[in-house]
Design an enzyme around this catalytic site. Structure first.
Site, PDB file in Angstrom:
ATOM      1  N   GLU A  35       7.818  -1.944  -5.982  1.00 14.50           N
ATOM      2  CA  GLU A  35       6.677  -2.872  -5.960  1.00 14.50           C
ATOM      3  C   GLU A  35       5.454  -2.164  -5.391  1.00 14.50           C
ATOM      4  O   GLU A  35       5.587  -1.230  -4.602  1.00 14.50           O
ATOM      5  CB  GLU A  35       6.995  -4.072  -5.046  1.00 14.50           C
ATOM      6  CG  GLU A  35       8.105  -4.947  -5.569  1.00 14.50           C
ATOM      7  CD  GLU A  35       8.427  -6.112  -4.632  1.00 14.50           C
ATOM      8  OE1 GLU A  35       9.235  -6.955  -5.038  1.00 14.50           O
ATOM      9  OE2 GLU A  35       7.888  -6.165  -3.510  1.00 14.50           O
ATOM     10  N   LYS A  71       2.658  -1.488  -2.817  1.00 14.99           N
ATOM     11  CA  LYS A  71       2.565  -1.737  -1.376  1.00 14.99           C
ATOM     12  C   LYS A  71       1.109  -2.117  -1.073  1.00 14.99           C
ATOM     13  O   LYS A  71       0.232  -1.262  -1.022  1.00 14.99           O
ATOM     14  CB  LYS A  71       2.968  -0.492  -0.584  1.00 14.99           C
ATOM     15  CG  LYS A  71       2.976  -0.729   0.919  1.00 14.99           C
ATOM     16  CD  LYS A  71       3.450   0.497   1.677  1.00 14.99           C
ATOM     17  CE  LYS A  71       3.703   0.214   3.144  1.00 14.99           C
ATOM     18  NZ  LYS A  71       2.565  -0.341   3.857  1.00 14.99           N
ATOM     19  N   ARG A 130       2.912 -11.308  11.196  1.00 17.64           N
ATOM     20  CA  ARG A 130       4.188 -10.620  11.454  1.00 17.64           C
ATOM     21  C   ARG A 130       4.526 -10.632  12.933  1.00 17.64           C
ATOM     22  O   ARG A 130       5.671 -10.457  13.316  1.00 17.64           O
ATOM     23  CB  ARG A 130       4.191  -9.203  10.898  1.00 17.64           C
ATOM     24  CG  ARG A 130       3.351  -8.226  11.647  1.00 17.64           C
ATOM     25  CD  ARG A 130       3.502  -6.852  11.064  1.00 17.64           C
ATOM     26  NE  ARG A 130       4.528  -6.100  11.764  1.00 17.64           N
ATOM     27  CZ  ARG A 130       5.006  -4.951  11.352  1.00 17.64           C
ATOM     28  NH1 ARG A 130       4.598  -4.435  10.233  1.00 17.64           N
ATOM     29  NH2 ARG A 130       5.917  -4.315  12.054  1.00 17.64           N
ATOM     30  N   GLU A 152       1.848 -10.470   1.315  1.00 21.21           N
ATOM     31  CA  GLU A 152       0.737  -9.747   1.940  1.00 21.21           C
ATOM     32  C   GLU A 152      -0.570 -10.359   1.442  1.00 21.21           C
ATOM     33  O   GLU A 152      -0.759 -10.517   0.240  1.00 21.21           O
ATOM     34  CB  GLU A 152       0.848  -8.266   1.523  1.00 21.21           C
ATOM     35  CG  GLU A 152      -0.076  -7.341   2.225  1.00 21.21           C
ATOM     36  CD  GLU A 152       0.523  -6.726   3.510  1.00 21.21           C
ATOM     37  OE1 GLU A 152       1.641  -7.104   3.926  1.00 21.21           O
ATOM     38  OE2 GLU A 152      -0.161  -5.877   4.096  1.00 21.21           O
ATOM     39  N   PHE A 154       6.051 -11.400  -2.226  1.00 22.01           N
ATOM     40  CA  PHE A 154       7.132 -10.484  -2.621  1.00 22.01           C
ATOM     41  C   PHE A 154       8.517 -10.980  -2.232  1.00 22.01           C
ATOM     42  O   PHE A 154       9.505 -10.351  -2.556  1.00 22.01           O
ATOM     43  CB  PHE A 154       6.887  -9.045  -2.175  1.00 22.01           C
ATOM     44  CG  PHE A 154       6.505  -8.858  -0.730  1.00 22.01           C
ATOM     45  CD1 PHE A 154       7.436  -9.050   0.273  1.00 22.01           C
ATOM     46  CD2 PHE A 154       5.219  -8.468  -0.402  1.00 22.01           C
ATOM     47  CE1 PHE A 154       7.085  -8.858   1.594  1.00 22.01           C
ATOM     48  CE2 PHE A 154       4.847  -8.270   0.919  1.00 22.01           C
ATOM     49  CZ  PHE A 154       5.790  -8.468   1.938  1.00 22.01           C
ATOM     50  N   LYS A 209       9.595   2.520   1.967  1.00 20.43           N
ATOM     51  CA  LYS A 209       8.194   2.663   1.553  1.00 20.43           C
ATOM     52  C   LYS A 209       7.871   4.118   1.220  1.00 20.43           C
ATOM     53  O   LYS A 209       8.509   5.036   1.754  1.00 20.43           O
ATOM     54  CB  LYS A 209       7.266   2.117   2.637  1.00 20.43           C
ATOM     55  CG  LYS A 209       7.454   2.764   3.978  1.00 20.43           C
ATOM     56  CD  LYS A 209       6.604   2.083   5.055  1.00 20.43           C
ATOM     57  CE  LYS A 209       6.943   2.659   6.400  1.00 20.43           C
ATOM     58  NZ  LYS A 209       6.124   2.273   7.499  1.00 20.43           N
TER      59      LYS A 209
HETATM   60  P1  AMP Z   1       4.320  -0.338   7.282  1.00 21.69           P
HETATM   61  O1  AMP Z   1       3.401  -1.354   7.926  1.00 21.69           O
HETATM   62  O2  AMP Z   1       3.650   0.944   6.932  1.00 21.69           O
HETATM   63  O3  AMP Z   1       5.634  -0.182   8.013  1.00 21.69           O
HETATM   64  O4  AMP Z   1       4.734  -0.923   5.845  1.00 21.69           O
HETATM   65  C1  AMP Z   1       5.421  -2.110   5.709  1.00 21.69           C
HETATM   66  C2  AMP Z   1       4.442  -3.211   5.413  1.00 21.69           C
HETATM   67  O5  AMP Z   1       3.950  -3.112   4.080  1.00 21.69           O
HETATM   68  C3  AMP Z   1       5.078  -4.580   5.437  1.00 21.69           C
HETATM   69  O6  AMP Z   1       5.184  -5.066   6.735  1.00 21.69           O
HETATM   70  C4  AMP Z   1       4.117  -5.394   4.589  1.00 21.69           C
HETATM   71  O7  AMP Z   1       3.118  -5.933   5.430  1.00 21.69           O
HETATM   72  C5  AMP Z   1       3.455  -4.378   3.665  1.00 21.69           C
HETATM   73  N1  AMP Z   1       3.741  -4.587   2.232  1.00 21.69           N
HETATM   74  C6  AMP Z   1       2.815  -4.540   1.262  1.00 21.69           C
HETATM   75  N2  AMP Z   1       3.356  -4.734   0.057  1.00 21.69           N
HETATM   76  C7  AMP Z   1       4.676  -4.941   0.251  1.00 21.69           C
HETATM   77  C8  AMP Z   1       5.767  -5.208  -0.632  1.00 21.69           C
HETATM   78  N3  AMP Z   1       5.617  -5.288  -1.949  1.00 21.69           N
HETATM   79  N4  AMP Z   1       6.997  -5.364  -0.076  1.00 21.69           N
HETATM   80  C9  AMP Z   1       7.173  -5.267   1.269  1.00 21.69           C
HETATM   81  N5  AMP Z   1       6.178  -5.018   2.133  1.00 21.69           N
HETATM   82  C10 AMP Z   1       4.939  -4.846   1.638  1.00 21.69           C
END
Ligand code: AMP
Length: 582
Positions: free
Chosen positions: A248, A250, A270, A300, A341, A424
């Site tokens: 998906e 991000k 969050r 998001e 999502f 990710k």
């Molecule tokens: P990080 O903040 O770098 O750990 O990345 C995770 C965050 O990406 C999640 O907490 C979401 O806020 C964001 N995110 C954006 N798009 C998605 C998606 N398709 N699936 C899951 N998380 C997503």
């Protein structure tokens, strides 16, 4: 239970920083708590209710000083002097409490219930007379309690109880008091879906393991969101996922939980904060667009231009956080689209134990994209070329990268956990150090030369979620604007503590200790083995830990709690990944 029994436990807890001892002390307190158990679980966190109920005492240090001056024959200036000497309002209240001669003998039988009820009254009083009411309640509490009691009551009211116990330690203590280690995982899962320690405590006390096991998402109660791991290449992700995954976009916005039950729609961040006030447009648009009895979705929120579909940077959304006025105007200026999502709950049923492909299908069956709500763009493929193209396209469309989602039968929604079900992948992972890190400030060093009057560097720690400690990892001195740098002493002023806080693990002794509350996002050049730091100590090399070289501040993360910081485990993974690519 008498409040003095809690006071005695607090005093015991202050003498140790060892987690096992803290757990034992709390467990014995819980066992003796009787009907006060629920309220005690909040009081030991310095609160009256679970976080998401936003119960604030609404009383500043200044008002407490006024009350202390009022009740003693001392001026506010004199109280301030005592405060300066002690560095703590609790100890100051203790001193004043001990000095008041003419006070009737304090109530020997001051109960927990009495204190809790009065603190609730204090927190609830609002309106123009509220300061007076709060002062009176506090004064009465001071008259009724022993000097030791008022010390802790004052610390609770001013948000500085700081016993060094995180929620995970409290949960462990509850398990020790009422349950069995075998249920620890079920208890943690229940807590992640229903993050109210008081609620969990009562279920455990009643030995209601069935309800613990069945505790899932509940509309209008925020859950701890599922998190993603990271890997450095699509190839690695494919292998880790056994070629069973979807990808998906991000999105780079604000994580958003949307809950609906009956006519009520609430939005949470969050960090489990309710943010409905900041997003009245999302609330209204959802109400106008869909007719579900009850639902919980995860996604998001991103600011965007509905005419061109262009996504805007995250900062435009963050301007709304904490704003009380002008929200309607702002929401007109910067429309928000929520990319959905996941779905956790629909019309009375929990969906979290269904595999992700089934949850996604339910989303597709129930949602049509409109200007305000869209399903996350995705593909299902294990072809590296196709995934790479999808990744490039995500960047072109204003996203940060992609998230791989496991599609196997085991792909449940795992609240609060980082796990390999979501991985990710961002552009900068291919470069030197994979991704930035979120680290916790645990200390500061005084500045010299141009930085006199400000801090020269901050001591930063990772979070070790296995033993609930903050382990020193780097000294941060670059990336600050002058303005930010000189604002830090003020920002930290109520977080400075006299001695090393419990849970902090470091050999390096800073000029000032900072209670671990502030999270900062940091970039760095390289992770190296270092005998000076305690992060992952003895894990990679004997008598050494890991350290981050050339750290640089990216930004302060007010949306993260210290326990959300990058974990020591993740840093070890990053270190290994870095070695592999060298
Ligand atoms: P990080 O903040 O770098 O750990 O990345 C995770 C965050 O990406 C999640 O907490 C979401 O806020 C964001 N995110 C954006 N798009 C998605 C998606 N398709 N699936 C899951 N998380 C997503």
């Amino acid at each position: 239970m008498l409040f003095s029994e809690i006071t005695a436990k607090f005093m015991e807890m202050e003498k140790t920083t060892k987690r096992l001892e803290l757990t034992d002390i709390l467990a014995s307190l819980f066992k003796d708590a009787g009907d006060d158990l629920k309220n005690i679980t909040y009081l030991i966190q310095g609160k009256l209710a679970p976080d998401y109920e936003n119960t604030e005492f609404g009383i500043s240090d200044k008002i407490i000083i006024k009350a202390l001056s009022n009740i003693s024959s001392l001026s506010e200036e004199e109280i301030n002097k005592i405060l300066y000497k002690n560095g703590d309002l609790g100890t100051t209240a203790y001193e004043i409490g001990s000095k008041i001669r003419q006070r009737p003998l304090f109530k020997e039988n001051l109960t927990v219930k009495y204190v809790y009820d009065n603190l609730t009254l204090l927190a609830r009083s609002s309106g123009h007379e509220s300061t007076k009411t709060k002062i009176n309640i506090y004064k009465n509490l001071l008259m009724d309690s022993s000097p030791d009691d008022i010390k802790y009551i004052t610390r609770i009211i001013t948000g500085k109880l700081r016993l060094g116990v995180a929620n995970s330690t409290i949960l462990d203590s509850l398990v020790l008091a009422f349950s069995d280690k075998d249920y620890s995982d079920a208890i943690e899962t229940a807590y992640n879906f229903h993050p109210d320690i008081g609620y969990i405590a009562l279920l455990l006390k009643n030995n209601d393991i069935e309800r613990i096991k069945n505790t899932g998402p509940d509309p209008l109660i925020p859950f701890k969101v599922m998190l993603a791991e990271r890997l450095k290449s699509i190839k690695d992700i494919n292998e880790k996922m056994n070629h069973n995954s979807a990808y998906e976009y991000k999105y780079d916005g604000l994580r958003t939980e949307l809950h609906k039950k009956g006519d009520v729609i609430k939005i949470f961040s969050r960090g489990l904060e309710e943010t409905t006030m900041n997003f009245p447009d999302i609330q209204k648009n959802f109400k106008d667009s869909y007719k579900f009895d009850s639902i919980i979705i995860d996604g998001e929120s991103v600011p965007y231009n509905p005419d061109t579909g262009e996504l805007y940077p995250f900062q435009m959304v963050s301007q709304r956080r904490g704003r009380k006025y002008g929200i309607t105007e702002i929401s007109k200026e910067i429309p928000i689209v929520m990319f959905i999502f996941d779905i956790l709950y629909l019309n009375g049923k929990s969906l979290v134990n269904l595999p992700y492909p089934e949850r996604r299908k339910i989303l597709e069956d129930n949602f049509n994209d409109n200007d305000y709500f869209k399903l996350a763009t995705r593909i299902v493929s294990d072809d590296e070329n196709i995934i790479n193209k999808f990744f490039e396209e995500s960047i072109e469309n204003g996203c940060e990268g992609i998230v791989a989602k496991n599609t196997s039968d085991e792909s449940v929604y795992r609240a609060g956990a980082r796990g390999w079900l979501w991985i990710k992948f961002k552009r900068d992972y291919e470069k030197e150090l994979a991704d930035s890190m979120d680290l916790v400030v645990i200390g500061a060093f005084n500045g010299h030369g141009r930085r006199t009057g400000a801090y020269g560097a901050l001591l930063m720690a990772s979070y070790n979620d296995e033993n609930d400690t903050f382990e020193s990892f780097t000294k941060l001195g670059t990336g600050f604007t002058d303005e930010l740098l000189f604002s830090l002493p003020e920002m930290f002023s109520d977080k400075i503590v006299m001695k090393k806080p419990a849970r902090v693990n470091t050999k390096i002794v800073p000029d000032v200790w900072i209670y671990p509350e502030i999270v900062m996002e940091i970039n760095g050049a390289e992770i190296t083995v270092s005998p000076a730091h305690k992060c992952a100590y003895n894990l990679i090399e004997k008598d050494s830990g890991l350290a981050l070289r050339f750290p640089r501040l990216v930004k302060i993360r007010n949306d993260k709690k210290p326990e959300d910081a990058t974990t020591t485990k993740e840093i070890v993974e990053l270190f290994k990944m870095q070695k592999k690519t060298k």
